[in-house]
Scaffold this motif. Structure first.
Motif: not given
Length: 132
Positions: A27-46
């Motif tokens: 969860s901690r390390n995958g957040r950055v990866f998810l933000a990249d996958v979701l084109r910087g949408n931090e709220e959706l990545a969380d």
């Protein structure tokens, strides 16, 4: 207390601790990866990150509970360690396979998004060409 019960208590303790540790680390390390996958949408990545963690807990804890079946009477201390090593080894393999599956799916989504971004022309079309 029966040796089989001792083996179960140790198995559950170690399995739950490993599952929680892996989930927190991913969860901690995958957040950055998810933000990249979701084109910087931090709220959706969380939000996606929290949903993945919940699913991870449900699947792994369910597997740990189902795999806690009795594989025979544990007669001595050696039997406890052999039983635990087999059960914990399978739990660790399942955790690793689930992690690789998640990374594979997210990487495919990330690649698809990168390909879509590359297909957009850098300049809007200027007009039409005459037909030959």
């Amino acid at each position: 207390m029966d040796r089989t019960v001792i083996a179960y208590v140790i198995y559950l303790s170690v399995s739950i601790a490993l599952t929680v540790w892996v989930a927190r680390t991913l969860s901690r390390n995958g957040r950055v990866f998810l933000a990249d996958v979701l084109r910087g949408n931090e709220e959706l990545a969380d939000a996606v990150n929290r949903l993945l963690v919940v699913g991870f807990y449900l699947v792994n804890m369910g597997f740990v509970a189902l795999f806690m079946t009795d594989s025979g009477d544990v007669s001595d201390t050696r039997g406890i360690f052999e039983n635990l090593s087999a059960k914990l080894g399978v739990v660790l393999l399942v955790l690793g396979i689930m992690h690789l599956g998640n990374v594979y799916v997210l990487n495919r989504i990330r690649r698809r998004g990168a390909m879509e971004r590359e297909q957009v022309p850098p300049v809007a079309p200027q007009g039409w060409t005459a037909q030959a």
